[in-house]
Design a protein around this motif. Structure first.
Motif, short mmCIF file in Angstrom:
data_model
loop_
_atom_site.label_atom_id
_atom_site.label_comp_id
_atom_site.label_asym_id
_atom_site.label_seq_id
_atom_site.Cartn_x
_atom_site.Cartn_y
_atom_site.Cartn_z
N GLY A 136 51.42 41.78 28.88
CA GLY A 136 50.73 42.25 30.08
C GLY A 136 51.59 43.20 30.90
O GLY A 136 51.11 44.23 31.38
N TYR A 155 46.06 45.21 27.93
CA TYR A 155 44.97 44.80 28.83
C TYR A 155 43.86 44.04 28.12
O TYR A 155 43.00 43.45 28.77
CB TYR A 155 44.37 46.03 29.54
CG TYR A 155 43.65 46.97 28.61
CD1 TYR A 155 42.28 46.90 28.42
CD2 TYR A 155 44.34 47.96 27.90
CE1 TYR A 155 41.62 47.76 27.57
CE2 TYR A 155 43.69 48.82 27.05
CZ TYR A 155 42.32 48.72 26.89
OH TYR A 155 41.67 49.58 26.03
N ALA A 185 44.52 35.08 30.95
CA ALA A 185 44.10 35.38 32.32
C ALA A 185 45.31 35.54 33.23
O ALA A 185 45.35 36.46 34.06
CB ALA A 185 43.18 34.28 32.84
N ARG A 186 46.30 34.68 33.08
CA ARG A 186 47.49 34.78 33.93
C ARG A 186 48.26 36.07 33.66
O ARG A 186 48.89 36.63 34.55
CB ARG A 186 48.39 33.56 33.71
CG ARG A 186 48.03 32.38 34.60
CD ARG A 186 49.09 31.30 34.52
NE ARG A 186 49.07 30.62 33.24
CZ ARG A 186 48.31 29.56 32.96
NH1 ARG A 186 47.49 29.10 33.88
NH2 ARG A 186 48.34 28.99 31.78
N GLN A 224 46.81 38.77 32.92
CA GLN A 224 45.84 39.83 33.22
C GLN A 224 45.46 40.61 31.96
O GLN A 224 45.34 41.84 31.97
CB GLN A 224 46.37 40.76 34.32
CG GLN A 224 46.55 40.04 35.65
CD GLN A 224 46.94 40.96 36.78
OE1 GLN A 224 47.78 41.83 36.61
NE2 GLN A 224 46.33 40.78 37.93
N HIS A 243 42.03 45.32 37.20
CA HIS A 243 41.81 44.59 35.94
C HIS A 243 40.38 44.06 35.84
O HIS A 243 40.14 43.01 35.26
CB HIS A 243 42.82 43.44 35.83
CG HIS A 243 44.24 43.89 35.83
ND1 HIS A 243 44.86 44.39 34.71
CD2 HIS A 243 45.15 43.96 36.83
CE1 HIS A 243 46.10 44.73 35.01
NE2 HIS A 243 46.30 44.48 36.28
N GLU A 258 36.94 41.54 40.69
CA GLU A 258 37.72 40.51 41.36
C GLU A 258 36.92 39.93 42.52
O GLU A 258 36.15 40.64 43.18
CB GLU A 258 39.02 41.09 41.91
CG GLU A 258 39.92 41.69 40.84
CD GLU A 258 41.12 42.41 41.42
OE1 GLU A 258 42.07 42.66 40.66
OE2 GLU A 258 41.09 42.72 42.64
N SER A 295 37.86 35.32 38.39
CA SER A 295 37.47 36.71 38.17
C SER A 295 36.23 36.76 37.31
O SER A 295 35.94 35.82 36.57
CB SER A 295 38.61 37.49 37.50
OG SER A 295 39.75 37.51 38.32
#
Length: 633
Positions: free
Chosen positions: A301, A306, A341-342, A344, A569, A572, A632
């Motif tokens: 990341g 991505y 997810a952490r 991103q 990303h 949000e 998200s």
């Protein structure tokens, strides 16, 4: 010797939205060897409307385009399983127009049927198996000397008696760092590819590695590459990603190798190389869930990754074992989603429905996994049915009994196979073209799986919270809720509203705001002052807190204000106080800072610096926005 290499046509927009990297590699290799070579991407030509299809078949139109490229002594077509029939039709037309031309076939679509292609189709002179660079160069040198190709390793040729001669396999290229540069200038520009499809992502495929050591029953890749895997060295791959900045229209990289992270040292070194150089080009990869962990994903990341495509196949470990997936039974798939997810990184979760060994219990496990994953983080879901294409284990097991089902296009045949000449060829050689067949099963069951694969992913990606809350209210799992929804016959939103559940109504409000913001995309405007381009949502329940617990337990009835925006990303959501919501409603972009009341000016100045006005929870004075909800869309 003049050589023309082309990729066969299809209508899969993702496939023709970027130049095929294998063709570019071959063009570069031949040119480096001093061989005159031209490249043609017939899929791009079809998408661009460059083929004259008026009163002509697709095969004839493609042939005329190839003939218009000039005189070539050798013409080769690169094929996937889905494009073999149209490639054969093109070569047949080409042979009639230029009887002396030498014709070649290569690519993954020839796996397992190279002998049959040579023996059944007079229009095919040679099949180049596996890796093409070295074999093709040696083959062309033999032709230049007037020799037969019977001694060229990695090829299948026709002997004097009409029978196929299958030469020994060729040893793979040991060092992929020694591959010739891509022949970018031999195909249309990246900008032209994107103009045809309307894509704005600037995604460009790069040949980042080759092969696979696994032998999944549903896949030909391992066998095509002789179950060996190699990667482009980290520094060389970083060079290729960095070089995309010089190509008009290119803005992100798609690293095509299926096993990113299997060679952990190379993956880490690649990330470190990009970070050290300050390369800002975003990139995406394909990987296995058991090759990724939180540490590697965090590194990826930071280096610009991505998105990652993960081949899950089934959430039931016994189904994966039955189909030789080779993944440990104890892999925590939801933890991998959380780790993505952490970092991103958006995970694309690919599952196959109807694999051998999948009973209803296993199907429910896979669908429940999809629902839980979509609730925990932003994910993309890809569900499909399997087709036992030649060259894979399922073909050996079920090839003779697999049949096509009208109205269910197999995943691997997307965008190809529907021309009359292709249909005739498929009917004449059903044993070669099982790419369009489905595993033997009850037709009603296959159609039910197709409906799930076609309709469930979109609902779970748009409305994961409403789906979860509705399932909770009805005491249903994902499969039962899907069946109830389809039996109802209305849209999911209408079906969900009919439940009259206040939490479900709140979830729909939240998620529909996310959908609208995503649909608008980046908003271009000439604001003179601060502006909020998202949407504000007022809920009657604290859904963000409940969603973090996957809606386990009671949900507190508490007025909650959310701000939905398009971030770096994706979409949000941030929890805001009532005062923050009131202030954000005032940000119309038409007033300068000085035109706001004094208490708001310092908050707006903070907003200009940080991107958000920050209002402490419960306060009506504009000074702080609460932290992100952690959820998200």
């Amino acid at each position: 010797m003049n050589v023309l290499l082309a990729s066969a046509p299809h209508r899969d927009t993702f496939g023709y939205s970027m130049p095929p990297p294998g063709l570019l590699r071959l063009g570069g290799a031949l040119r480096a060897a001093g061989i005159t070579v031209a490249l043609e991407d017939l899929a791009h030509a079809l998408g661009a409307g460059a083929l004259d299809l008026r009163a002509k078949s697709l095969a004839r139109a493609c042939t005329e385009r190839l003939l218009a490229r000039g005189e070539h002594s050798v013409v080769g077509l690169s094929v996937m399983g889905a494009t073999v029939p149209i490639a054969l039709a093109i070569l047949d037309e080409l042979r009639r127009a230029r009887p002396g031309v030498i014709t070649l076939l290569g690519g993954p679509g020839t796996t397992g049927i190279d002998v049959e292609l040579v023996e059944r189709f007079a229009c095919v002179d040679v099949v180049v198996r596996g890796e093409g660079e070295a074999a093709l160069i040696e083959l062309l040198r033999a032709f230049e000397r007037g020799e037969h190709a019977r001694a060229v390793a990695g090829t299948t040729v026709r002997g004097a008696d009409g029978r196929a001669l299958r030469n020994p396999d060729r040893a793979p290229i040991a060092d992929l760092g020694a591959l010739a540069p891509y022949a970018w200038e031999l195909l249309p520009s990246i900008a032209e590819y994107k103009r045809v499809t309307g894509d704005k992502d600037g995604l460009v495929a790069l040949d980042s590695g080759r092969g696979c050591v696994y032998d999944c029953s549903f896949c030909t890749i391992g066998r095509f590459w002789s179950r060996r895997s190699r990667v482009v060295p980290a520094r060389a791959l970083a060079d290729e990603v960095e070089a995309l900045a010089t190509l008009p229209g290119a803005s992100s990289a798609y690293l095509c190798h299926d096993l990113f992270g299997a060679n952990r040292g190379q993956a880490v070194a690649f990330c470190e190389e990009l970070l050290a150089r300050g390369v800002r080009t975003p990139w995406e990869v394909r990987a296995r869930a058991d090759h990724l962990d939180a540490e590697l994903l965090e590194h990826m990341g930071r280096a610009g990754c991505y998105r990652v495509l993960l081949g899950i196949e089934s959430a039931d470990s016994s189904v994966r074992e039955r189909n030789q997936k080779g993944m440990r039974a104890d892999v925590d798939l939801l933890q991998v989603v959380d780790d993505c997810a952490r970092a991103q990184i958006l995970p694309i979760l690919s599952l196959i429905l109807g694999l051998p060994g999948e009973d209803e219990h296993a199907l429910r496990a896979s669908l429940d996994f999809c629902a839980r994953a979509s609730l925990r983080a932003g994910v993309q879901l890809s569900l499909h049915l399997v087709n036992p294409q030649p060259g894979c284990g399922l073909f050996e097991e079920f090839g003779r009994s697999a049949l096509p089902v009208e109205g269910i296009p197999p995943d691997m045949a997307w965008g190809a196979g529907d021309e009359p000449e292709e249909r005739r060829m498929r009917a004449a050689h059903p044993d070669l073209f099982t790419t369009w067949a489905l595993l033997p099963n009850d037709e009603a069951h296959l159609r039910a799986l197709h409906a799930i694969a076609s309709e469930l992913p979109d609902v779970l990606m748009r409305h994961p919270r409403a789906w979860a809350l509705l399932a909770k209210a009805r005491g249903a799992d994902t499969l039962d809720l899907f069946r109830a929804w389809k039996a109802d016959g209305r849209s999911f939103e209408t079906f969900a509203r009919a439940a009259n559940d206040p939490c479900v109504q709140d979830a729909l409000l939240w998620e529909q705001a996310c959908v609208r913001v995503a649909a608008r995309g980046r908003v271009e405007h000439d604001s003179v002052g601060p502006r909020f381009d998202g949407e504000l949502v007022e809920l009657q329940h604290d859904l963000p807190a409940a969603a973090a617990r996957e809606f386990a337990g009671a949900i507190e009835p508490k007025p909650t204000w959310l701000a939905v925006r398009l971030g770096a990303h994706g979409i949000e959501t941030l929890r805001v106080s009532r005062g923050a919501a009131a202030l954000l409603r005032e940000l119309d972009g038409e007033r300068t800072l000085d035109e706001y009341a004094p208490p708001a000016r310092s908050a707006l100045a903070q907003w200009n610096r940080d991107g958000w006005v920050v209002i402490p929870s419960g306060s009506h004075a504009p000074s702080a926005i609460d932290a992100p909800t952690g959820v998200s869309s």
